[in-house]
Motif scaffolding. Structure first.
Motif, PDB file in Angstrom:
ATOM      1  N   LYS A 106       0.824  -1.213   0.000  1.00 51.91           N
ATOM      2  CA  LYS A 106       0.000   0.000   0.000  1.00 51.91           C
ATOM      3  C   LYS A 106       0.854   1.258   0.000  1.00 51.91           C
ATOM      4  O   LYS A 106       0.580   2.203  -0.720  1.00 51.91           O
ATOM      5  CB  LYS A 106      -0.936  -0.002   1.205  1.00 51.91           C
ATOM      6  CG  LYS A 106      -2.037  -1.031   1.116  1.00 51.91           C
ATOM      7  CD  LYS A 106      -2.865  -1.047   2.384  1.00 51.91           C
ATOM      8  CE  LYS A 106      -3.939  -2.110   2.328  1.00 51.91           C
ATOM      9  NZ  LYS A 106      -4.742  -2.142   3.565  1.00 51.91           N
ATOM     10  N   THR A 110       0.522   3.750  -3.094  1.00 46.98           N
ATOM     11  CA  THR A 110      -0.314   4.934  -2.837  1.00 46.98           C
ATOM     12  C   THR A 110       0.360   5.966  -1.928  1.00 46.98           C
ATOM     13  O   THR A 110      -0.236   6.994  -1.641  1.00 46.98           O
ATOM     14  CB  THR A 110      -1.641   4.527  -2.170  1.00 46.98           C
ATOM     15  OG1 THR A 110      -1.366   4.007  -0.866  1.00 46.98           O
ATOM     16  CG2 THR A 110      -2.394   3.512  -3.009  1.00 46.98           C
ATOM     17  N   ASN A 111       1.554   5.664  -1.454  1.00 46.63           N
ATOM     18  CA  ASN A 111       2.302   6.532  -0.525  1.00 46.63           C
ATOM     19  C   ASN A 111       1.728   6.561   0.885  1.00 46.63           C
ATOM     20  O   ASN A 111       2.110   7.409   1.684  1.00 46.63           O
ATOM     21  CB  ASN A 111       2.443   7.961  -1.071  1.00 46.63           C
ATOM     22  CG  ASN A 111       3.311   7.999  -2.300  1.00 46.63           C
ATOM     23  OD1 ASN A 111       4.326   7.302  -2.372  1.00 46.63           O
ATOM     24  ND2 ASN A 111       2.919   8.798  -3.277  1.00 46.63           N
ATOM     25  N   ALA A 115      -3.886   2.672   2.870  1.00 48.89           N
ATOM     26  CA  ALA A 115      -4.751   2.916   1.712  1.00 48.89           C
ATOM     27  C   ALA A 115      -5.925   1.943   1.669  1.00 48.89           C
ATOM     28  O   ALA A 115      -5.828   0.806   2.136  1.00 48.89           O
ATOM     29  CB  ALA A 115      -3.937   2.789   0.424  1.00 48.89           C
ATOM     30  N   GLU A 119      -8.343   2.911  -3.392  1.00 45.00           N
ATOM     31  CA  GLU A 119      -7.147   3.707  -3.675  1.00 45.00           C
ATOM     32  C   GLU A 119      -6.076   2.867  -4.365  1.00 45.00           C
ATOM     33  O   GLU A 119      -5.408   3.341  -5.294  1.00 45.00           O
ATOM     34  CB  GLU A 119      -6.601   4.332  -2.386  1.00 45.00           C
ATOM     35  CG  GLU A 119      -7.493   5.412  -1.820  1.00 45.00           C
ATOM     36  CD  GLU A 119      -7.098   5.843  -0.416  1.00 45.00           C
ATOM     37  OE1 GLU A 119      -7.249   7.043  -0.109  1.00 45.00           O
ATOM     38  OE2 GLU A 119      -6.656   4.980   0.379  1.00 45.00           O
ATOM     39  N   VAL A 120      -5.922   1.635  -3.929  1.00 48.60           N
ATOM     40  CA  VAL A 120      -4.967   0.729  -4.570  1.00 48.60           C
ATOM     41  C   VAL A 120      -5.413   0.457  -6.004  1.00 48.60           C
ATOM     42  O   VAL A 120      -4.613   0.526  -6.943  1.00 48.60           O
ATOM     43  CB  VAL A 120      -4.819  -0.588  -3.776  1.00 48.60           C
ATOM     44  CG1 VAL A 120      -4.019  -1.618  -4.554  1.00 48.60           C
ATOM     45  CG2 VAL A 120      -4.182  -0.320  -2.419  1.00 48.60           C
ATOM     46  N   SER A 123      -4.696   3.411  -8.240  1.00 52.11           N
ATOM     47  CA  SER A 123      -3.252   3.570  -8.465  1.00 52.11           C
ATOM     48  C   SER A 123      -2.718   2.551  -9.459  1.00 52.11           C
ATOM     49  O   SER A 123      -1.883   2.878 -10.315  1.00 52.11           O
ATOM     50  CB  SER A 123      -2.497   3.449  -7.138  1.00 52.11           C
ATOM     51  OG  SER A 123      -2.837   4.512  -6.285  1.00 52.11           O
TER      52      SER A 123
END
Length: 161
Positions: A106, A110-111, A115, A119-120, A123
């Motif tokens: 993660k 996603t930084n 996440a 969100e993953v 990305s």
């Protein structure tokens, strides 16, 4: 180089294949709804043997199963991973193995290590410029595993040579 990312499960195992020579990607989910434990393992083995042989995978990257899962679920996921690793080694004795925790994946993709699945998913689609929808979150998670490996090793398969 052909990379295979694996998001382990016992009923559903996501996979994502990247051919770094032509940036072609293939992904899907191995579904094992058999009722008998042994039949599930055989189904996983057969499906991954076929994938590994067809794509001539040289690097297999997988998400480490969570060891504190309660009951037999965690044990069964570990067994499923073992079957995938066995199929990989039998298909290519020189295959490389790498694994990462969910938090590492993660954070790399996603930084943030916290996440969400969405969100993953976003990305991974953005990284590989995918316009299609994943059928399961296991598929996007398997793609995220590959991105983590590529990031860690400073590899950008999108760069043209």
């Amino acid at each position: 180089m052909i990379y295979l990312g694996v998001d382990p499960g016992f009923v559903n195992i996501g996979y994502f294949i990247l051919n770094s020579h032509n940036q072609e990607v293939t992904y899907g989910t191995v579904i094992s709804k058999h009722s008998a434990f042994e039949d599930k393992l055989v189904n996983i083995y057969n499906n991954f043997t076929e994938l590994l042989t067809r794509y001539k995978v040289s690097v297999l990257i997988y998400e480490q199963p969570i060891f504190n899962q309660k009951g037999t679920t965690g044990q069964n996921i570990n067994r499923a991973v073992g079957v995938v690793l066995l199929a990989a080694k039998q298909s290519n004795s020189n295959i490389q193995f790498h694994n990462y925790t969910a938090k590492q994946i993660k954070k790399s993709v996603t930084n943030t290590g916290t996440a969400t699945k969405d969100e993953v998913d976003i990305s991974v689609k953005k990284y590989f410029d995918l316009k299609t929808t994943f059928k399961t979150d296991h598929e996007s998670d398997a793609g995220a595993v590959i991105i983590t490996y590529l990031n860690e090793h400073g590899i950008d398969p999108r760069r043209t040579i």
